[in-house]
Design a protein around this motif. Sequence first.
Motif, PDB file in Angstrom:
ATOM      1  N   UNK A  97       8.323  -0.823 -11.693  1.00  0.00           N
ATOM      2  CA  UNK A  97       8.546  -1.204 -10.462  1.00  0.00           C
ATOM      3  C   UNK A  97       8.999  -0.151  -9.758  1.00  0.00           C
ATOM      4  N   UNK A  98       8.426   0.069  -7.532  1.00  0.00           N
ATOM      5  CA  UNK A  98       7.749   0.672  -7.064  1.00  0.00           C
ATOM      6  C   UNK A  98       8.917  -0.080  -5.805  1.00  0.00           C
ATOM      7  N   UNK A  99       9.422   1.515  -5.106  1.00  0.00           N
ATOM      8  CA  UNK A  99       9.316   0.477  -3.771  1.00  0.00           C
ATOM      9  C   UNK A  99       9.153   2.047  -2.552  1.00  0.00           C
ATOM     10  N   UNK A 100       8.363   1.789  -2.274  1.00  0.00           N
ATOM     11  CA  UNK A 100       7.620   2.754  -0.940  1.00  0.00           C
ATOM     12  C   UNK A 100       8.429   2.381   0.431  1.00  0.00           C
ATOM     13  N   UNK A 101       9.425   3.534   0.735  1.00  0.00           N
ATOM     14  CA  UNK A 101      10.323   3.529   2.160  1.00  0.00           C
ATOM     15  C   UNK A 101       9.292   4.550   3.080  1.00  0.00           C
ATOM     16  N   UNK A 102       8.338   3.536   3.828  1.00  0.00           N
ATOM     17  CA  UNK A 102       7.713   4.372   5.025  1.00  0.00           C
ATOM     18  C   UNK A 102       8.207   4.308   7.046  1.00  0.00           C
ATOM     19  N   UNK A 103       7.891   5.255   7.532  1.00  0.00           N
ATOM     20  CA  UNK A 103       8.154   5.504   9.038  1.00  0.00           C
ATOM     21  C   UNK A 103       6.785   5.432   9.370  1.00  0.00           C
ATOM     22  N   UNK A 104       6.303   4.751  10.170  1.00  0.00           N
ATOM     23  CA  UNK A 104       5.404   4.824  10.527  1.00  0.00           C
ATOM     24  C   UNK A 104       4.938   3.423  12.209  1.00  0.00           C
ATOM     25  N   UNK A 105       3.687   4.479  12.881  1.00  0.00           N
ATOM     26  CA  UNK A 105       3.881   4.163  14.407  1.00  0.00           C
ATOM     27  C   UNK A 105       2.395   3.221  14.878  1.00  0.00           C
ATOM     28  N   UNK A 106       2.164   2.408  13.415  1.00  0.00           N
ATOM     29  CA  UNK A 106       0.918   1.872  13.151  1.00  0.00           C
ATOM     30  C   UNK A 106       1.171   0.896  11.631  1.00  0.00           C
ATOM     31  N   UNK A 107       1.800  -0.487  11.777  1.00  0.00           N
ATOM     32  CA  UNK A 107       1.999  -1.087  10.277  1.00  0.00           C
ATOM     33  C   UNK A 107       0.587  -0.754   9.736  1.00  0.00           C
ATOM     34  N   UNK A 108      -0.228  -1.953  10.523  1.00  0.00           N
ATOM     35  CA  UNK A 108      -1.826  -1.985   9.938  1.00  0.00           C
ATOM     36  C   UNK A 108      -2.415  -1.136   9.075  1.00  0.00           C
ATOM     37  N   UNK A 109      -2.612   0.247   9.174  1.00  0.00           N
ATOM     38  CA  UNK A 109      -2.887   1.252   8.748  1.00  0.00           C
ATOM     39  C   UNK A 109      -2.481   1.339   8.040  1.00  0.00           C
ATOM     40  N   UNK A 110      -0.811   1.429   7.752  1.00  0.00           N
ATOM     41  CA  UNK A 110      -0.184   1.936   6.568  1.00  0.00           C
ATOM     42  C   UNK A 110      -0.135   0.352   5.900  1.00  0.00           C
ATOM     43  N   UNK A 111       0.413  -0.733   6.005  1.00  0.00           N
ATOM     44  CA  UNK A 111       0.461  -1.216   5.043  1.00  0.00           C
ATOM     45  C   UNK A 111      -1.382  -1.394   3.928  1.00  0.00           C
ATOM     46  N   UNK A 113      -3.231   1.947   3.688  1.00  0.00           N
ATOM     47  CA  UNK A 113      -2.996   2.052   2.982  1.00  0.00           C
ATOM     48  C   UNK A 113      -2.152   2.404   2.184  1.00  0.00           C
ATOM     49  N   UNK A 114      -1.049   1.522   2.246  1.00  0.00           N
ATOM     50  CA  UNK A 114      -0.471   1.933   0.797  1.00  0.00           C
ATOM     51  C   UNK A 114      -1.415   0.970  -0.623  1.00  0.00           C
ATOM     52  N   UNK A 115      -1.380  -0.480   0.273  1.00  0.00           N
ATOM     53  CA  UNK A 115      -2.555  -1.551  -0.627  1.00  0.00           C
ATOM     54  C   UNK A 115      -3.607  -0.402  -1.492  1.00  0.00           C
ATOM     55  N   UNK A 116      -3.686   0.340  -0.551  1.00  0.00           N
ATOM     56  CA  UNK A 116      -5.086   1.568  -1.527  1.00  0.00           C
ATOM     57  C   UNK A 116      -5.070   1.890  -2.555  1.00  0.00           C
ATOM     58  N   UNK A 117      -3.835   2.369  -2.129  1.00  0.00           N
ATOM     59  CA  UNK A 117      -2.879   3.209  -3.616  1.00  0.00           C
ATOM     60  C   UNK A 117      -2.464   2.326  -4.595  1.00  0.00           C
ATOM     61  N   UNK A 118      -2.298   1.674  -4.529  1.00  0.00           N
ATOM     62  CA  UNK A 118      -1.427   1.033  -5.223  1.00  0.00           C
ATOM     63  C   UNK A 118      -2.601   0.542  -6.086  1.00  0.00           C
ATOM     64  N   UNK A 119      -3.761   0.057  -5.902  1.00  0.00           N
ATOM     65  CA  UNK A 119      -4.859  -0.413  -6.048  1.00  0.00           C
ATOM     66  C   UNK A 119      -5.605   0.363  -7.198  1.00  0.00           C
ATOM     67  N   UNK A 120      -5.267   1.442  -6.656  1.00  0.00           N
ATOM     68  CA  UNK A 120      -6.612   2.943  -7.115  1.00  0.00           C
ATOM     69  C   UNK A 120      -6.122   2.815  -7.817  1.00  0.00           C
TER      70      UNK A 120
END
Length: 246
Positions: A97-111, A113-120
């Motif tokens: 199980x993994x929880x990632x806390x982020x601070x971003x000014x672009x929700x769509x970009x970060x979402x 990129x997070x999905x890409x990292x998990x999948x990769x």
Amino acid sequence: MSGHSKWANIKHKKEKTDAQRGKIFTKIGREIAIAVREGGGADPEQNSRLRDVIAKAKAANMPNDNINRSIKKAAGEGDGANYVDLQYEGYAAGGVAVIVEVVTDNRNRTAGEMRHIFDKRGGSLGATGCVSWMFDRKGVLVIDREGLDEDEVMMQALEAGAEDFEAQDDAFEIHTDPADFSAVREALEGQGFSFETAEIEMLPQNTVAVSDPDTVQKINLMLEMLDDHDDVQNVWHNAELPEEDE
């Protein structure tokens, strides 16, 4: 009292990968920006959330000039960035199980990129709440134990309102209810203590032992990618991984 030595190993492993000071200070600067905007202004005396972030910054050895500059920048809204804090949840390889806390000014970009990292790295990003129930949100204060008396520190921590106290080989780890974190931290600061770390953390209720070398590698690579991402503030997980060779 209940122990979290496995969690301590997880935390220390994370801190080793977070050793790039400049990046840490940038991330804390974003937390300061949110604390100023949402916590009640730029005066730490009137803003408990900002006081907590400042304590985290000092524990990370962030210079006072950097802290003050970040507060002034946030108060003046100088860069125009509208930061929000978000939480992503999912699984790494091996069902960790993994929880990632982020601070971003672009929700769509970060979402994305997070999905890409998990999948990769053999993981999968899930819905909000899919793994957070496996963790307890706690205030965590870590004090270097060198030269300190264990019984005395424990007594002062409990009198200040701490929930839990654990003596480790090189440090004392103090846990609080999140609502009591500021009061306990400030009481201990008033007693002259300084902290190795001071922040709200997500502590796993149970850990998952991982020994398969391929799975271990996938998890470590995923954690490194997350730690290196500019928007990621914290990564919490419940893996019990083999110690890496120094």
